[in-house]
Every structure is written in C-alpha cells, then in structure tokens.
Design a protein around this motif. Sequence first.
Motif, PDB file in Angstrom:
ATOM      1  N   PHE A   1       0.879  -1.117   0.095  1.00 52.45           N
ATOM      2  CA  PHE A   1      -0.038  -0.019  -0.017  1.00 52.45           C
ATOM      3  C   PHE A   1       0.885   1.231  -0.064  1.00 52.45           C
ATOM      4  O   PHE A   1       1.913   1.348   0.647  1.00 52.45           O
ATOM      5  CB  PHE A   1      -0.906  -0.019   1.122  1.00 52.45           C
ATOM      6  CG  PHE A   1      -2.215   0.727   1.003  1.00 52.45           C
ATOM      7  CD1 PHE A   1      -3.350   0.581   0.653  1.00 52.45           C
ATOM      8  CD2 PHE A   1      -2.213   2.197   1.537  1.00 52.45           C
ATOM      9  CE1 PHE A   1      -4.439   1.182   0.361  1.00 52.45           C
ATOM     10  CE2 PHE A   1      -3.272   2.920   1.471  1.00 52.45           C
ATOM     11  CZ  PHE A   1      -4.551   2.411   0.786  1.00 52.45           C
ATOM     12  N   THR A   2       0.419   2.278  -0.687  1.00 54.14           N
ATOM     13  CA  THR A   2       1.090   3.471  -0.728  1.00 54.14           C
ATOM     14  C   THR A   2       0.337   4.938  -0.339  1.00 54.14           C
ATOM     15  O   THR A   2      -0.752   4.958  -0.785  1.00 54.14           O
ATOM     16  CB  THR A   2       1.779   3.886  -2.067  1.00 54.14           C
ATOM     17  OG1 THR A   2       2.742   2.788  -2.508  1.00 54.14           O
ATOM     18  CG2 THR A   2       2.541   5.131  -2.389  1.00 54.14           C
ATOM     19  N   VAL A   3       0.579   5.486   0.578  1.00 52.30           N
ATOM     20  CA  VAL A   3       0.025   6.437   1.273  1.00 52.30           C
ATOM     21  C   VAL A   3       0.647   7.574   0.798  1.00 52.30           C
ATOM     22  O   VAL A   3       1.986   8.046   1.195  1.00 52.30           O
ATOM     23  CB  VAL A   3       0.031   6.521   2.828  1.00 52.30           C
ATOM     24  CG1 VAL A   3      -0.989   7.697   3.281  1.00 52.30           C
ATOM     25  CG2 VAL A   3      -0.854   5.184   3.151  1.00 52.30           C
ATOM     26  N   ASP A   4      -0.131   8.722   0.158  1.00 46.00           N
ATOM     27  CA  ASP A   4       0.713  10.074  -0.267  1.00 46.00           C
ATOM     28  C   ASP A   4      -0.282  11.272   0.572  1.00 46.00           C
ATOM     29  O   ASP A   4      -1.263  11.151   0.527  1.00 46.00           O
ATOM     30  CB  ASP A   4       0.479  10.234  -1.795  1.00 46.00           C
ATOM     31  CG  ASP A   4       1.107   9.511  -2.470  1.00 46.00           C
ATOM     32  OD1 ASP A   4       2.419   9.326  -2.435  1.00 46.00           O
ATOM     33  OD2 ASP A   4       0.611   8.490  -3.507  1.00 46.00           O
ATOM     34  N   ARG A   5       0.688  11.964   1.211  1.00 42.66           N
ATOM     35  CA  ARG A   5       0.298  13.248   1.986  1.00 42.66           C
ATOM     36  C   ARG A   5       0.790  14.405   1.680  1.00 42.66           C
ATOM     37  O   ARG A   5       1.906  14.370   1.912  1.00 42.66           O
ATOM     38  CB  ARG A   5       0.064  12.865   3.323  1.00 42.66           C
ATOM     39  CG  ARG A   5      -0.746  11.636   3.760  1.00 42.66           C
ATOM     40  CD  ARG A   5      -2.200  12.220   3.880  1.00 42.66           C
ATOM     41  NE  ARG A   5      -3.312  11.071   4.143  1.00 42.66           N
ATOM     42  CZ  ARG A   5      -3.702  10.066   3.315  1.00 42.66           C
ATOM     43  NH1 ARG A   5      -3.365  10.048   2.292  1.00 42.66           N
ATOM     44  NH2 ARG A   5      -4.652   9.302   4.001  1.00 42.66           N
ATOM     45  N   VAL A   6       0.245  15.537   1.336  1.00 45.68           N
ATOM     46  CA  VAL A   6       1.067  16.827   1.270  1.00 45.68           C
ATOM     47  C   VAL A   6       1.660  17.183   2.512  1.00 45.68           C
ATOM     48  O   VAL A   6       0.809  17.186   3.592  1.00 45.68           O
ATOM     49  CB  VAL A   6      -0.065  18.035   0.768  1.00 45.68           C
ATOM     50  CG1 VAL A   6       0.578  19.245   0.842  1.00 45.68           C
ATOM     51  CG2 VAL A   6      -0.696  17.761  -0.639  1.00 45.68           C
ATOM     52  N   GLY A   7       2.965  17.496   2.586  1.00 42.53           N
ATOM     53  CA  GLY A   7       3.350  17.708   3.799  1.00 42.53           C
ATOM     54  C   GLY A   7       4.233  16.715   4.743  1.00 42.53           C
ATOM     55  O   GLY A   7       5.014  16.783   5.205  1.00 42.53           O
ATOM     56  N   ARG A   8       3.495  15.339   4.181  1.00 42.82           N
ATOM     57  CA  ARG A   8       4.138  14.185   4.910  1.00 42.82           C
ATOM     58  C   ARG A   8       4.831  13.531   3.846  1.00 42.82           C
ATOM     59  O   ARG A   8       5.700  12.430   4.373  1.00 42.82           O
ATOM     60  CB  ARG A   8       2.861  13.577   5.537  1.00 42.82           C
ATOM     61  CG  ARG A   8       2.400  14.264   6.669  1.00 42.82           C
ATOM     62  CD  ARG A   8       1.422  13.198   7.545  1.00 42.82           C
ATOM     63  NE  ARG A   8       0.548  14.060   8.539  1.00 42.82           N
ATOM     64  CZ  ARG A   8      -0.508  13.468   9.158  1.00 42.82           C
ATOM     65  NH1 ARG A   8      -0.669  12.370   8.955  1.00 42.82           N
ATOM     66  NH2 ARG A   8      -1.000  14.282  10.141  1.00 42.82           N
ATOM     67  N   GLY A   9       4.995  13.826   2.528  1.00 44.75           N
ATOM     68  CA  GLY A   9       5.597  12.866   1.672  1.00 44.75           C
ATOM     69  C   GLY A   9       4.795  11.651   1.303  1.00 44.75           C
ATOM     70  O   GLY A   9       3.676  11.558   1.421  1.00 44.75           O
ATOM     71  N   THR A  10       5.616  10.710   0.919  1.00 38.71           N
ATOM     72  CA  THR A  10       5.122   9.326   0.505  1.00 38.71           C
ATOM     73  C   THR A  10       5.502   8.116   1.467  1.00 38.71           C
ATOM     74  O   THR A  10       6.701   8.122   1.748  1.00 38.71           O
ATOM     75  CB  THR A  10       5.432   9.087  -0.897  1.00 38.71           C
ATOM     76  OG1 THR A  10       5.067   9.995  -1.798  1.00 38.71           O
ATOM     77  CG2 THR A  10       4.996   7.597  -1.691  1.00 38.71           C
ATOM     78  N   LEU A  11       4.551   7.295   1.909  1.00 41.80           N
ATOM     79  CA  LEU A  11       5.040   6.103   2.588  1.00 41.80           C
ATOM     80  C   LEU A  11       4.555   4.937   1.929  1.00 41.80           C
ATOM     81  O   LEU A  11       3.456   4.768   1.452  1.00 41.80           O
ATOM     82  CB  LEU A  11       4.065   6.250   3.829  1.00 41.80           C
ATOM     83  CG  LEU A  11       4.427   5.075   4.687  1.00 41.80           C
ATOM     84  CD1 LEU A  11       5.961   4.690   5.253  1.00 41.80           C
ATOM     85  CD2 LEU A  11       3.340   5.074   5.879  1.00 41.80           C
ATOM     86  N   HIS A  12       5.597   4.086   1.549  1.00 40.47           N
ATOM     87  CA  HIS A  12       5.403   3.005   0.763  1.00 40.47           C
ATOM     88  C   HIS A  12       5.293   1.845   1.666  1.00 40.47           C
ATOM     89  O   HIS A  12       6.376   1.604   2.590  1.00 40.47           O
ATOM     90  CB  HIS A  12       6.617   2.492  -0.103  1.00 40.47           C
ATOM     91  CG  HIS A  12       6.387   3.525  -1.397  1.00 40.47           C
ATOM     92  ND1 HIS A  12       5.481   3.399  -2.134  1.00 40.47           N
ATOM     93  CD2 HIS A  12       7.470   4.453  -1.553  1.00 40.47           C
ATOM     94  CE1 HIS A  12       5.757   4.419  -3.018  1.00 40.47           C
ATOM     95  NE2 HIS A  12       7.118   5.122  -2.821  1.00 40.47           N
ATOM     96  N   VAL A  13       4.260   1.158   1.925  1.00 40.35           N
ATOM     97  CA  VAL A  13       3.996  -0.057   2.922  1.00 40.35           C
ATOM     98  C   VAL A  13       4.210  -1.226   2.132  1.00 40.35           C
ATOM     99  O   VAL A  13       3.449  -1.755   1.275  1.00 40.35           O
ATOM    100  CB  VAL A  13       2.642  -0.154   3.655  1.00 40.35           C
ATOM    101  CG1 VAL A  13       2.604  -1.231   4.589  1.00 40.35           C
ATOM    102  CG2 VAL A  13       2.433   1.327   4.202  1.00 40.35           C
ATOM    103  N   GLU A  14       5.423  -2.031   2.258  1.00 38.67           N
ATOM    104  CA  GLU A  14       5.766  -2.960   1.524  1.00 38.67           C
ATOM    105  C   GLU A  14       4.931  -4.227   1.879  1.00 38.67           C
ATOM    106  O   GLU A  14       4.663  -5.104   0.959  1.00 38.67           O
ATOM    107  CB  GLU A  14       7.329  -3.488   1.684  1.00 38.67           C
ATOM    108  CG  GLU A  14       8.123  -2.397   1.230  1.00 38.67           C
ATOM    109  CD  GLU A  14       8.173  -1.993  -0.067  1.00 38.67           C
ATOM    110  OE1 GLU A  14       7.824  -3.024  -0.983  1.00 38.67           O
ATOM    111  OE2 GLU A  14       8.212  -1.016  -0.488  1.00 38.67           O
ATOM    112  N   GLY A  15       4.573  -4.669   3.321  1.00 42.78           N
ATOM    113  CA  GLY A  15       3.689  -5.813   3.608  1.00 42.78           C
ATOM    114  C   GLY A  15       2.581  -5.430   4.497  1.00 42.78           C
ATOM    115  O   GLY A  15       2.877  -5.038   5.584  1.00 42.78           O
ATOM    116  N   LEU A  16       1.394  -5.211   4.006  1.00 42.60           N
ATOM    117  CA  LEU A  16       0.496  -4.396   4.844  1.00 42.60           C
ATOM    118  C   LEU A  16      -0.581  -5.950   5.396  1.00 42.60           C
ATOM    119  O   LEU A  16      -1.158  -6.475   4.459  1.00 42.60           O
ATOM    120  CB  LEU A  16      -0.399  -3.810   3.994  1.00 42.60           C
ATOM    121  CG  LEU A  16      -1.714  -3.192   4.757  1.00 42.60           C
ATOM    122  CD1 LEU A  16      -1.174  -2.475   5.805  1.00 42.60           C
ATOM    123  CD2 LEU A  16      -2.449  -2.231   3.867  1.00 42.60           C
TER     124      LEU A  16
END
Length: 233
Positions: free
Chosen positions: A202-217
């Motif tokens: 899963f990939t979470v994109d947030r303005v101000g927080r950048g991008t978080l790639h979750v490799e194994g959710l």
Amino acid sequence: RPWLADVADRMAIPLEFVAAPALVSLGSVVGRGVAIRPMARDDWQNAGNLWGGIVGPPGVIKSGAISEANRPLRRLAFEARKRFEDAEATREADRDALEARRKAKKGQLEKAAKKGDAADLARFRDELKALRVEEEAGEVRERRYSTSDATIEKLGMLCNENPRGLLVLRDELTGWLRGLDRDDRAQDRAFYLEAWNGTGSFTVDRVGRGTLHVEGLCLSIFGGIQPGRLESY
C-alpha cells in the motif's frame, strides 16, 4: 483447549468468547510468516492473519474475555519492550561515537574543500556515506505486537517495522466502524481492506508528509460490539 476451557469455566462465559480472540491473537503473531495456497495449481495465497469480534449485550464480560485471551500476547510485548530498552541503552552510546566520527570526517571534508583536493573530497564523502549506512544498520526498533488506536500513516510505519503484521485491538468496535464511516476516511477503508488480504502492499501520499510505501500490509483486528450497534452494519 484446556487453557481456554478453564478460562471459560472460571469466568462463566461461552467457550467461543475466549477462543475467538485467542485464535485471532495467534493469527496476528503468525501473520505473513506463514501462508497457505488453497488451490493446487494456482499461486494465490492467504496469510495467517484473522479478523474477529465478540457480539453480545452489555455485562457479558466481553472485555474480560478479550483481555484473558490476549495474556500471552501481552507477555510477548512486555519481553520485546525489555529487549528494546536494553538495546536502546547500548545504541545510545554507539550513536554518540558515530556522531563524533561524523564531525571529524566533516572537518576533514571542509579542509579538503578549501584546498580543492578532489581526491580527498571524494574519499571523505564516501566515508561519510559509509557512516550513514552503519548508523542505519545499527538502528534498533521495538517489535510491536498490537495497537489500539493509530492513523493509517502510523499503521503503515508499524507494518514496515513489523513485516509479519500486528493486531489492532479495540475494546469497542463501534468506535472503529463509525470512524470508517466518515467521508474524510474513505482512504482508511481501502487501507484496511488491503490489510485484510495480508499479502499486498500500500502507498500513502500526503501533502506535507510525503510518500509512505508499505511493503507488506497485514493486520489482524479484534474487538467487542453490542448486537444493536452491529445491526446497522
């Protein structure tokens, strides 16, 4: 079974009230560590995580059953916390030593820059990069087994740090479900659906927080809920 039957007998509750949270708790520890492939000629697989809940009116000791069934998980979490604290104490001294070495290398780098010595500049730059790699390799993280309330961004970070997965334990599932009903939490619903699969990313994109790639959710979920409040769902 002897443990669960004993708990159910002493608390005067149905066996499933303590068996269900115990199984989900076990599934959260197994998580992505083990998967099954139900179809003989297909690579589709399921992780070991489970979701569950106790449905019952007030006063049937739902919370007590959940607490007792998760006693082994709490012991694992306590032991992991102690290991983390011991490692962190040692790591603090290592960080101080690395910081001293970094300052020394930066001083050498500045001198090389003033002299215009390209060879020394490249060498000290590579040594600083090596120090960064050494620092990241020595980073210690606490093995987490459960959480009660976290944003999807924080859950994503926890999943990256605990690739087998972890348990979201809610005493009352109503609050969690109502939170997912909010219009501004639509992304959260997709996140949890992916977490139910247990094998995706899963990939979470947030303005101000950048991008978080979750490799194994991979998440397990358990809690209690009253019948009337469940009916609306």
